[in-house]
Design a protein around this motif. Structure first.
Motif, PDB file in Angstrom:
ATOM      1  N   MET A   1       0.838  -1.195   0.000  1.00 57.17           N
ATOM      2  CA  MET A   1       0.000   0.000   0.000  1.00 57.17           C
ATOM      3  C   MET A   1       0.873   1.245   0.000  1.00 57.17           C
ATOM      4  O   MET A   1       1.890   1.291   0.688  1.00 57.17           O
ATOM      5  N   ASP A   2       0.464   2.265  -0.773  1.00 61.67           N
ATOM      6  CA  ASP A   2       1.232   3.505  -0.864  1.00 61.67           C
ATOM      7  C   ASP A   2       1.167   4.245   0.464  1.00 61.67           C
ATOM      8  O   ASP A   2       0.089   4.654   0.915  1.00 61.67           O
ATOM      9  N   ALA A   3       2.335   4.427   1.081  1.00 63.99           N
ATOM     10  CA  ALA A   3       2.375   5.050   2.410  1.00 63.99           C
ATOM     11  C   ALA A   3       2.001   6.521   2.379  1.00 63.99           C
ATOM     12  O   ALA A   3       1.791   7.124   3.429  1.00 63.99           O
ATOM     13  N   SER A   4       1.929   7.127   1.191  1.00 66.98           N
ATOM     14  CA  SER A   4       1.617   8.549   1.101  1.00 66.98           C
ATOM     15  C   SER A   4       0.120   8.820   0.978  1.00 66.98           C
ATOM     16  O   SER A   4      -0.300   9.975   0.997  1.00 66.98           O
ATOM     17  N   THR A   5      -0.709   7.799   0.839  1.00 64.47           N
ATOM     18  CA  THR A   5      -2.135   8.004   0.643  1.00 64.47           C
ATOM     19  C   THR A   5      -2.819   8.332   1.963  1.00 64.47           C
ATOM     20  O   THR A   5      -2.385   7.904   3.042  1.00 64.47           O
ATOM     21  N   ILE A   6      -3.925   9.064   1.854  1.00 65.17           N
ATOM     22  CA  ILE A   6      -4.685   9.411   3.054  1.00 65.17           C
ATOM     23  C   ILE A   6      -5.335   8.171   3.656  1.00 65.17           C
ATOM     24  O   ILE A   6      -5.510   8.068   4.874  1.00 65.17           O
ATOM     25  N   THR A   7      -5.672   7.190   2.793  1.00 61.82           N
ATOM     26  CA  THR A   7      -6.270   5.945   3.279  1.00 61.82           C
ATOM     27  C   THR A   7      -5.300   5.192   4.187  1.00 61.82           C
ATOM     28  O   THR A   7      -5.688   4.687   5.257  1.00 61.82           O
ATOM     29  N   PHE A   8      -4.024   5.124   3.770  1.00 59.61           N
ATOM     30  CA  PHE A   8      -3.023   4.431   4.584  1.00 59.61           C
ATOM     31  C   PHE A   8      -2.796   5.178   5.900  1.00 59.61           C
ATOM     32  O   PHE A   8      -2.610   4.566   6.952  1.00 59.61           O
ATOM     33  N   SER A   9      -2.823   6.513   5.831  1.00 52.17           N
ATOM     34  CA  SER A   9      -2.674   7.304   7.051  1.00 52.17           C
ATOM     35  C   SER A   9      -3.818   7.014   8.017  1.00 52.17           C
ATOM     36  O   SER A   9      -3.611   6.852   9.219  1.00 52.17           O
ATOM     37  N   PHE A  10      -5.048   6.944   7.485  1.00 53.92           N
ATOM     38  CA  PHE A  10      -6.186   6.624   8.337  1.00 53.92           C
ATOM     39  C   PHE A  10      -6.048   5.228   8.938  1.00 53.92           C
ATOM     40  O   PHE A  10      -6.404   5.004  10.100  1.00 53.92           O
ATOM     41  N   PHE A  11      -5.549   4.284   8.143  1.00 52.89           N
ATOM     42  CA  PHE A  11      -5.339   2.926   8.652  1.00 52.89           C
ATOM     43  C   PHE A  11      -4.383   2.936   9.845  1.00 52.89           C
ATOM     44  O   PHE A  11      -4.653   2.335  10.891  1.00 52.89           O
ATOM     45  N   LEU A  12      -3.239   3.624   9.688  1.00 44.24           N
ATOM     46  CA  LEU A  12      -2.266   3.678  10.776  1.00 44.24           C
ATOM     47  C   LEU A  12      -2.839   4.370  12.005  1.00 44.24           C
ATOM     48  O   LEU A  12      -2.655   3.914  13.141  1.00 44.24           O
ATOM     49  N   ILE A  13      -3.547   5.477  11.783  1.00 43.06           N
ATOM     50  CA  ILE A  13      -4.045   6.266  12.907  1.00 43.06           C
ATOM     51  C   ILE A  13      -5.093   5.499  13.705  1.00 43.06           C
ATOM     52  O   ILE A  13      -4.986   5.368  14.936  1.00 43.06           O
ATOM     53  N   PHE A  14      -6.086   4.943  13.014  1.00 46.71           N
ATOM     54  CA  PHE A  14      -7.196   4.335  13.750  1.00 46.71           C
ATOM     55  C   PHE A  14      -6.859   2.939  14.261  1.00 46.71           C
ATOM     56  O   PHE A  14      -7.348   2.543  15.331  1.00 46.71           O
ATOM     57  N   THR A  15      -6.017   2.214  13.556  1.00 49.09           N
ATOM     58  CA  THR A  15      -5.578   0.921  14.080  1.00 49.09           C
ATOM     59  C   THR A  15      -4.670   1.127  15.293  1.00 49.09           C
ATOM     60  O   THR A  15      -4.824   0.470  16.333  1.00 49.09           O
ATOM     61  N   GLY A  16      -3.728   2.056  15.148  1.00 50.80           N
ATOM     62  CA  GLY A  16      -2.849   2.361  16.286  1.00 50.80           C
ATOM     63  C   GLY A  16      -3.612   2.934  17.460  1.00 50.80           C
ATOM     64  O   GLY A  16      -3.323   2.616  18.626  1.00 50.80           O
ATOM     65  N   ALA A  17      -4.614   3.784  17.172  1.00 53.24           N
ATOM     66  CA  ALA A  17      -5.416   4.371  18.249  1.00 53.24           C
ATOM     67  C   ALA A  17      -6.193   3.298  18.996  1.00 53.24           C
ATOM     68  O   ALA A  17      -6.337   3.355  20.227  1.00 53.24           O
ATOM     69  N   ALA A  18      -6.704   2.308  18.257  1.00 51.85           N
ATOM     70  CA  ALA A  18      -7.446   1.222  18.911  1.00 51.85           C
ATOM     71  C   ALA A  18      -6.545   0.449  19.865  1.00 51.85           C
ATOM     72  O   ALA A  18      -6.950   0.092  20.986  1.00 51.85           O
ATOM     73  N   VAL A  19      -5.291   0.192  19.449  1.00 58.37           N
ATOM     74  CA  VAL A  19      -4.355  -0.552  20.298  1.00 58.37           C
ATOM     75  C   VAL A  19      -3.986   0.260  21.535  1.00 58.37           C
ATOM     76  O   VAL A  19      -4.070  -0.228  22.677  1.00 58.37           O
ATOM     77  N   LEU A  20      -3.584   1.511  21.328  1.00 53.16           N
ATOM     78  CA  LEU A  20      -3.160   2.325  22.470  1.00 53.16           C
ATOM     79  C   LEU A  20      -4.334   2.694  23.370  1.00 53.16           C
ATOM     80  O   LEU A  20      -4.158   2.855  24.586  1.00 53.16           O
ATOM     81  N   ALA A  21      -5.525   2.844  22.783  1.00 56.38           N
ATOM     82  CA  ALA A  21      -6.700   3.138  23.607  1.00 56.38           C
ATOM     83  C   ALA A  21      -7.009   1.968  24.538  1.00 56.38           C
ATOM     84  O   ALA A  21      -7.422   2.172  25.693  1.00 56.38           O
ATOM     85  N   SER A  22      -6.799   0.745  24.068  1.00 55.86           N
ATOM     86  CA  SER A  22      -7.002  -0.426  24.925  1.00 55.86           C
ATOM     87  C   SER A  22      -6.041  -0.395  26.108  1.00 55.86           C
ATOM     88  O   SER A  22      -6.426  -0.663  27.255  1.00 55.86           O
ATOM     89  N   ILE A  23      -4.780  -0.041  25.823  1.00 57.68           N
ATOM     90  CA  ILE A  23      -3.789   0.054  26.903  1.00 57.68           C
ATOM     91  C   ILE A  23      -4.162   1.172  27.872  1.00 57.68           C
ATOM     92  O   ILE A  23      -4.058   1.027  29.096  1.00 57.68           O
TER      93      ILE A  23
END
Length: 287
Positions: A1-23
């Motif tokens: 996946m192209d790391a410069s796309t807004i879709t990939f940015s959303f993937f990183l942000i919301f997936t990472g947020a879900a993990v850290l929010a659990s912690i």
């Protein structure tokens, strides 16, 4: 996946947020801490996995607008007036204390008078977005101290606009600054009056006639919120104040709570982006 796309940015942000929010929840920390930490880790000064922070910040500003709109929906105009009356003295007194404290400390460190005033002015204000975001998660919501806090933050927003106009005027001629300052003083009652007229003669009849079409009510609420935010911005006020007025003026509608419930998920989506962009601006190298 192209790391410069807004879709990939959303993937990183919301997936990472879900993990850290659990912690964060396991460790009894506010969720916004998780979002800010994620931004610092993945932003330009961290792992540089999300680099277009300004774009995300611009998009996330919608979340702040929705937050103030929903706050307005929960307050009747009479309740707002009572809240502001109780908060005015506290807001002015606390702002004056922090202003003179910041001014004195800056002078002690060798700054000139104007720079010291800027430091003092910056010390006057709290973060409206963080204060209101944290408030509903505590037992203070809808209690006296909660009402006082909301009124204090709203008055600080108005004071911030006035202070910015005064600082801007200090760098211009008085003839240039006076019209802008007068515009600010007239804009708030003008915007509020126009909003009440539109709600009474346009929005409420439309809501009454078409309230069975839920999608239409949803679109009408978003259009009203963003439209009044842009109107406030055009008049020299902040978009957040426009959104709050939009919420207050439509709070008398019988379906105001339906609008509030349906907008909360959309608000939370944008607020995650906002706090991520705040963290992404942390330059960890300065530590």
């Amino acid at each position: 996946m192209d790391a410069s796309t807004i879709t990939f940015s959303f993937f990183l942000i919301f997936t990472g947020a879900a993990v850290l929010a659990s912690i964060a929840l396991y460790t009894r920390q506010p969720l916004i801490i998780a979002y800010i930490v994620l931004g610092a880790a993945m932003g330009p000064y961290g792992l540089s996995m999300v680099t277009d922070v300004q774009l995300l910040a611009d998009i996330s500003h919608v979340g702040i607008i929705f937050l103030l709109f929903l706050l307005g929906l929960d307050m009747q105009p009479q309740a707002l007036w009572s809240t502001l009356r109780k908060s005015t003295f506290v807001a002015i007194l606390s702002s004056a204390i922090f202003l003179f404290t910041g001014y004195g400390v800056a002078l002690a460190f060798g700054y000139d008078n104007f720079d010291a005033l800027v430091v003092g002015a910056a010390m006057m204000f709290s973060s409206t977005i963080i204060g209101i975001k944290l408030l509903p998660t505590t037992v203070l919501h809808h209690r006296h101290i909660g009402d006082l806090m909301i009124g204090l933050l709203l008055i600080q927003d108005l004071l911030a606009i006035i202070v910015l106009m005064l600082l801007l005027g200090a760098s211009e001629t008085s003839s240039d600054a006076a019209p802008g300052f007068l515009q600010i003083l007239l804009s708030l009652p003008l915007l509020l009056g126009a909003a009440l007229v539109v709600v009474r003669y346009v929005l409420l009849p439309l809501i009454t006639r078409f309230d069975r079409f839920h999608e239409y009510i949803f679109l009408l609420a978003i259009g009203w919120c963003l439209g009044l935010s842009e109107a406030a911005h055009a008049l020299g006020l902040s978009a957040e104040i426009g959104a709050f007025i939009a919420g207050i003026t439509i709070a008398t509608s019988p379906i105001s709570q339906y609008i509030a419930v349906n907008l909360k998920p959309l608000r939370d989506f944008f607020l995650v982006l906002f706090f991520f962009s705040v963290g992404a601006r942390f330059d960890l190298g300065l530590l």
